[in-house]
Design an enzyme around this catalytic site. Structure first.
Site, short mmCIF file in Angstrom:
data_model
loop_
_atom_site.label_atom_id
_atom_site.label_comp_id
_atom_site.label_asym_id
_atom_site.label_seq_id
_atom_site.Cartn_x
_atom_site.Cartn_y
_atom_site.Cartn_z
N HIS A 1 11.03 2.12 23.21
CA HIS A 1 9.95 1.34 23.81
C HIS A 1 8.69 1.41 22.94
O HIS A 1 8.32 2.49 22.48
CB HIS A 1 9.64 1.86 25.22
CG HIS A 1 8.81 0.92 26.03
ND1 HIS A 1 7.44 0.86 25.90
CD2 HIS A 1 9.15 0.00 26.96
CE1 HIS A 1 6.97 -0.06 26.73
NE2 HIS A 1 7.98 -0.60 27.38
N GLU B 1 5.59 1.40 23.60
CA GLU B 1 4.55 2.32 24.09
C GLU B 1 4.86 3.76 23.66
O GLU B 1 3.97 4.48 23.19
CB GLU B 1 4.45 2.26 25.62
CG GLU B 1 3.37 3.18 26.17
CD GLU B 1 3.43 3.34 27.68
OE1 GLU B 1 3.16 4.46 28.16
OE2 GLU B 1 3.74 2.36 28.38
N SER C 1 11.07 -6.02 29.63
CA SER C 1 10.00 -5.09 29.97
C SER C 1 10.55 -3.86 30.68
O SER C 1 11.31 -3.98 31.65
CB SER C 1 8.98 -5.79 30.87
OG SER C 1 8.19 -4.86 31.57
#
Length: 261
Positions: free
Chosen positions: A41, A43, A140
């Site tokens: 991911h 992030e 997402s």
């Protein structure tokens, strides 16, 4: 960008930026940054980029295996942070392991408050609905986790990016359908999905009302009809005639025979 004298706007989420500072400060203090989240991911990759030797674990099982390996020492100072869109359940399990196995740990609850609230609401909603619609980007992490939480309690869950992807035939047998959305899903997309479902419900209700109206016969004075007696009271008989409303016949008009029962 600076060399080109362009205006730079830092649009990093403040919750994520806080984690960058936490792991960077932890490493400066000689602590081991541990990140709970999905390795691939963006992030998590960005958080890891703020320290030299971070360790990332995706599951409590991975974390537990590490604490049981030769690489682990109970006395090593560790700093534990979490991907902002992780589930509360996964995070709580990881915290328990660190608290149990580490004698020198600092733990920062870094799950986004909005995400945590959305996940809790999605779980509660999916418990009382026959079907759930999760609106958001299918790639997402936030949206996928919402869908995963809903599937724990509801057997009919659809993940759609917008109203065009909504297949209303999936909800034909559902009495109640819940709608939730990822934290970054634009409000207008959520509204479109809600409107499409509401319009479909209205069409079904109108169609049903029309069919019901058509199913009733029209009676005219002088028509001979066959009816079914559905209720008898001391003064009248209620008769179902296949029309919108029941018919009533006074007891003394039911027969010319005064002794009939």
């Amino acid at each position: 960008l600076q060399a080109k004298e362009l205006e730079i706007v830092d649009a990093t989420c403040p919750f994520v930026k806080r984690i960058h500072k936490l792991v960077s400060a932890a490493e400066e203090q000689g602590r081991q940054p541990i990140i709970i989240g999905t390795r691939s991911h963006p992030e998590v990759q960005a958080i890891a980029g703020w320290c030299t030797h971070p360790i990332v674990f995706e599951t409590p099982e991975e974390l537990e295996n590490w604490t049981e390996s030769a690489l682990f020492s109970k006395d090593n100072p560790v700093t534990l942070v979490c991907q902002t869109t992780s589930t509360q359940k996964l995070w709580e399990n990881c915290k328990k392991i660190i608290k149990k196995e580490c004698t020198n740990s600092e733990i920062f609850d870094t799950i986004c408050e909005a995400t945590e609230k959305r996940q809790k609401e999605a779980g509660e909603l999916s418990k009382i609905c026959d079907a759930m619609v999760v609106v958001g980007d299918p790639n997402s992490s936030n949206t996928k986790r919402l869908a995963m939480i809903c599937r724990q309690y509801c057997g009919n869950v659809a993940l759609v990016e917008d109203a065009d992807e909504l297949d209303l035939s999936h909800f034909s047998h559902a009495n109640s359908v819940g709608i939730t959305a990822g934290a970054s899903t634009p409000a207008w997309i959520i509204k479109e999905v809600n409107n499409k479902m509401s319009e479909e419900i209205m069409e079904i209700e109108q169609s049903f009302a029309e069919m019901l109206e058509e199913s009733f016969k029209t009676l005219n004075t002088g028509d001979k009809v066959i009816g079914t007696v559905v209720a008898i009271t001391p003064t009248e008989v209620q008769v179902e005639l296949g029309i919108k409303y029941p018919g009533y016949i006074a007891i003394d008009e039911l027969s010319d025979d005064p002794s009939v029962k």
